[in-house]
Design an enzyme around this catalytic site. Structure first.
Site, PDB file in Angstrom:
ATOM      1  N   LYS A 198       0.655  -1.053   0.232  1.00  0.00           N
ATOM      2  CA  LYS A 198      -0.029   0.539  -0.088  1.00  0.00           C
ATOM      3  C   LYS A 198       0.718   1.210   0.124  1.00  0.00           C
ATOM      4  CE  LYS A 198      -1.997  -1.120   3.883  1.00  0.00           C
ATOM      5  NZ  LYS A 198      -1.180  -2.143   3.852  1.00  0.00           N
ATOM      6  N   ARG A 236     -10.821   0.481   7.513  1.00  0.00           N
ATOM      7  CA  ARG A 236      -9.812  -0.459   8.587  1.00  0.00           C
ATOM      8  C   ARG A 236     -11.384  -1.506   9.386  1.00  0.00           C
ATOM      9  NH1 ARG A 236      -4.143   0.485   7.871  1.00  0.00           N
ATOM     10  NH2 ARG A 236      -3.372  -1.772   9.178  1.00  0.00           N
ATOM     11  N   ARG A 240      12.125  -5.245   5.343  1.00  0.00           N
ATOM     12  CA  ARG A 240      12.032  -3.591   4.920  1.00  0.00           C
ATOM     13  C   ARG A 240      12.642  -2.671   5.782  1.00  0.00           C
ATOM     14  NH1 ARG A 240       5.207  -1.489   5.523  1.00  0.00           N
ATOM     15  NH2 ARG A 240       5.432  -2.788   7.783  1.00  0.00           N
ATOM     16  N   ARG A 290      10.715  -1.056  11.519  1.00  0.00           N
ATOM     17  CA  ARG A 290       9.362   0.048  12.339  1.00  0.00           C
ATOM     18  C   ARG A 290       9.354  -0.668  13.319  1.00  0.00           C
ATOM     19  NH1 ARG A 290       4.483   0.629   8.031  1.00  0.00           N
ATOM     20  NH2 ARG A 290       3.426  -0.437   9.762  1.00  0.00           N
ATOM     21  N   ARG A 316      -0.809  -8.880  13.487  1.00  0.00           N
ATOM     22  CA  ARG A 316      -1.685  -8.101  12.106  1.00  0.00           C
ATOM     23  C   ARG A 316      -2.507  -8.437  11.193  1.00  0.00           C
ATOM     24  NH1 ARG A 316       4.277  -4.691  11.242  1.00  0.00           N
ATOM     25  NH2 ARG A 316       3.202  -3.549   9.454  1.00  0.00           N
TER      26      ARG A 316
HETATM   27  P1  AP5 Z   1       5.101  -1.652   1.956  1.00  0.00           P
HETATM   28  O1  AP5 Z   1       3.998  -0.762   0.871  1.00  0.00           O
HETATM   29  O2  AP5 Z   1       6.131  -0.767   3.116  1.00  0.00           O
HETATM   30  O3  AP5 Z   1       3.223  -2.175   2.801  1.00  0.00           O
HETATM   31  P2  AP5 Z   1       2.400  -1.347   3.076  1.00  0.00           P
HETATM   32  O4  AP5 Z   1       1.170  -2.435   2.317  1.00  0.00           O
HETATM   33  O5  AP5 Z   1       1.812  -0.050   3.371  1.00  0.00           O
HETATM   34  O6  AP5 Z   1       2.788  -2.175   4.619  1.00  0.00           O
HETATM   35  P3  AP5 Z   1       2.446  -1.658   5.865  1.00  0.00           P
HETATM   36  O7  AP5 Z   1       2.930  -2.854   6.781  1.00  0.00           O
HETATM   37  O8  AP5 Z   1       2.337  -0.599   6.680  1.00  0.00           O
HETATM   38  O9  AP5 Z   1       0.715  -2.142   6.511  1.00  0.00           O
HETATM   39  P4  AP5 Z   1       0.247  -1.551   7.864  1.00  0.00           P
HETATM   40  O10 AP5 Z   1      -1.558  -2.390   7.501  1.00  0.00           O
HETATM   41  O11 AP5 Z   1       0.310  -2.940   8.118  1.00  0.00           O
HETATM   42  O12 AP5 Z   1       0.175  -0.880   8.553  1.00  0.00           O
HETATM   43  P5  AP5 Z   1       0.264   0.681   8.537  1.00  0.00           P
HETATM   44  O13 AP5 Z   1       0.930   1.472   8.692  1.00  0.00           O
HETATM   45  O14 AP5 Z   1      -0.571   1.261   7.732  1.00  0.00           O
HETATM   46  O15 AP5 Z   1       5.908  -2.995   1.494  1.00  0.00           O
HETATM   47  C1  AP5 Z   1       6.196  -3.422   2.582  1.00  0.00           C
HETATM   48  C2  AP5 Z   1       7.859  -3.651   2.470  1.00  0.00           C
HETATM   49  O16 AP5 Z   1       7.373  -4.585   1.334  1.00  0.00           O
HETATM   50  C3  AP5 Z   1       8.790  -2.888   1.715  1.00  0.00           C
HETATM   51  O17 AP5 Z   1       9.784  -3.419   2.285  1.00  0.00           O
HETATM   52  C4  AP5 Z   1       8.340  -2.481  -0.151  1.00  0.00           C
HETATM   53  O18 AP5 Z   1       9.444  -2.205  -0.230  1.00  0.00           O
HETATM   54  C5  AP5 Z   1       8.275  -4.100  -0.448  1.00  0.00           C
HETATM   55  N1  AP5 Z   1       7.656  -4.700  -1.635  1.00  0.00           N
HETATM   56  C6  AP5 Z   1       6.410  -3.580  -1.659  1.00  0.00           C
HETATM   57  N2  AP5 Z   1       5.991  -3.930  -2.920  1.00  0.00           N
HETATM   58  C7  AP5 Z   1       6.544  -4.998  -3.596  1.00  0.00           C
HETATM   59  C8  AP5 Z   1       6.591  -5.957  -4.662  1.00  0.00           C
HETATM   60  N3  AP5 Z   1       5.339  -5.620  -5.100  1.00  0.00           N
HETATM   61  N4  AP5 Z   1       7.201  -6.602  -4.650  1.00  0.00           N
HETATM   62  C9  AP5 Z   1       8.445  -6.980  -4.190  1.00  0.00           C
HETATM   63  N5  AP5 Z   1       8.562  -6.154  -2.328  1.00  0.00           N
HETATM   64  C10 AP5 Z   1       7.540  -4.701  -2.463  1.00  0.00           C
HETATM   65  O19 AP5 Z   1      -0.218   0.550   9.657  1.00  0.00           O
HETATM   66  C11 AP5 Z   1       0.147   0.527  11.415  1.00  0.00           C
HETATM   67  C12 AP5 Z   1      -0.801   0.257  12.418  1.00  0.00           C
HETATM   68  O20 AP5 Z   1      -1.395   1.212  12.794  1.00  0.00           O
HETATM   69  C13 AP5 Z   1      -1.595  -0.771  12.399  1.00  0.00           C
HETATM   70  O21 AP5 Z   1      -1.800  -2.489  12.578  1.00  0.00           O
HETATM   71  C14 AP5 Z   1      -2.830  -0.260  13.363  1.00  0.00           C
HETATM   72  O22 AP5 Z   1      -2.348  -0.639  14.446  1.00  0.00           O
HETATM   73  C15 AP5 Z   1      -3.032   1.322  13.176  1.00  0.00           C
HETATM   74  N6  AP5 Z   1      -3.939   1.878  11.901  1.00  0.00           N
HETATM   75  C16 AP5 Z   1      -3.500   2.170  10.968  1.00  0.00           C
HETATM   76  N7  AP5 Z   1      -4.385   2.581  10.217  1.00  0.00           N
HETATM   77  C17 AP5 Z   1      -5.673   1.795  10.705  1.00  0.00           C
HETATM   78  C18 AP5 Z   1      -7.214   2.416  11.051  1.00  0.00           C
HETATM   79  N8  AP5 Z   1      -7.665   3.235  10.008  1.00  0.00           N
HETATM   80  N9  AP5 Z   1      -8.069   2.463  12.179  1.00  0.00           N
HETATM   81  C19 AP5 Z   1      -6.979   1.657  13.392  1.00  0.00           C
HETATM   82  N10 AP5 Z   1      -5.778   0.962  13.643  1.00  0.00           N
HETATM   83  C20 AP5 Z   1      -5.007   1.906  12.554  1.00  0.00           C
HETATM   84 MG    MG Z   2       2.093   1.269   4.781  1.00  0.00          MG
END
Ligand code: AP5
Ligand code: MG
Length: 308
Positions: free
Chosen positions: A44, A120, A159, A192, A203
């Protein structure tokens, strides 16, 4: 085989020209309202950076906003958020909705917005719907980055992030030019604090239980499309842009009650069958690795022969 590795030969120039096409980009290309849904590590954040540049819209990542809120070590609220994030749960809806409410009014969102990791829960989806209705805005596309849990461990544990800019790298798939240093500033890269084995499984459980039901929620509203997120970063971007370009020309979005009442008219059936032919509405998230492999192979042969 479905690859989860990035094409290391893709130069920055190629990435730029694929996405921006700056000289050709005119005003009608600008603007879109997009939601990205996907498990942790599905890409994402990586795709957000490209899509916001392509459509000149703002990125609203609730994960990033919540991480910022944890920076103030003296704040009780920040400490509460940090604990939830490190155990892999969801931060309460009230906190999240207040962040959204503030962010959406920012001047950089005047052309549109991209929600990365929001909504979410169904509750957040309903709240967003009301918020947009009250501002007479509509959603154009909900892109689901579909990928099996097995693929995600390598992505998450490898990552690396540059905290102040949000730039993301991967030890194996997208390494920085110098180990552990940001390509642009030379500053130190970090991991992270929720990128651990234990937090990742929590997660993932949260994602399957609380976020995946949103896929049906948006399917009923005609704007959900699923993309195979095991493809290269460039292929995922290309498909995302094609879908957004297609959907934002349609007036398929039916908010709230009208979506539930909506039946399969000839028009919607035509749109759906067209999307299936274009491989845009095929939900591959439930397929096992073996079936996904066969599915991708068939699609690629049909494409090569110009059948789809
Ligand atoms: P990356 O693009 O960083 O993946 P991502 O989908 O953004 O993963 P996240 O870990 O950020 O998602 P998440 O939903 O767990 O975390 P968030 O910060 O939103 O890619 C990952 C890796 O893969 C990178 O190293 C990249 O280089 C590599 N990569 C990407 N694409 C690739 C490809 N095609 N091929 C190969 N490699 C690739 O949320 C964190 C926390 O915040 C949650 O757990 C929750 O506690 C809280 N939170 C966030 N939003 C909410 C909400 N709306 N409501 C309640 N709690 C929330
Ligand atoms: Mg992310």
């Amino acid at each position: 085989m479905p690859s989860s590795s990035m094409n290391k030969n893709e130069t920055n120039e190629q990435k730029q020209s694929l996405l921006k096409n700056d000289d050709k980009q005119n005003k009608t290309d600008i603007g879109a309202n997009i939601i990205l849904i996907g498990a942790p590590g599905s890409g994402k954040g990586t795709q957000s950076a490209r899509l916001v540049e392509r459509y000149q819209i703002c990125q609203i990542s609730t994960g990033d906003l919540l991480r910022q809120a944890t920076q103030d070590k003296t704040s009780l609220e920040g400490e509460k958020i940090r604990r939830v994030m490190e155990t892999g749960g969801l931060v309460d809806d009230e906190t999240v909705m207040s962040l959204i409410d503030k962010s959406i009014n920012k001047p950089e969102c005047r052309n549109g917005f991209l929600f990365d990791g929001f909504p979410r829960t169904i509750y957040q989806g309903e709240q967003l719907e009301q918020l947009l209705e009250s501002r007479q805005k509509r959603l154009d596309a909900v892109l689901e980055y579909a990928i099996e849990d097995d693929h995600l461990k390598r992505r998450i544990l490898g990552r690396l992030i540059h905290k102040s800019s949000g730039r993301t790298y991967h030890e194996e798939f997208n390494p920085p030019k110098q180990p552990m240093k940001d390509d642009i500033t030379g500053e130190k890269l970090e991991r992270r604090s929720d990128d651990t084995n234990e937090t990742l499984s929590a997660r993932l459980t949260t994602y399957h239980k609380q976020t995946k039901p949103l896929i049906d929620f948006y399917r009923q509203r005609n704007i959900h499309r699923s993309i195979d997120a095991t493809q290269s970063v460039n292929d995922v971007s290309k498909q995302s842009i094609e879908i957004v370009d297609y959907l934002r020309k349609q007036s398929t979005y039916k908010p709230s009650t009208s979506a539930i009442r909506q039946t399969e008219t000839d028009d919607t059936l035509t749109i759906k069958s067209k999307s299936i032919i274009n491989q845009r509405d095929v939900d591959t998230s439930h397929l096992s690795n073996n079936f996904l492999f066969i599915y991708n192979a068939v699609i690629s042969v049909l494409r090569d022969r110009g059948i789809i």
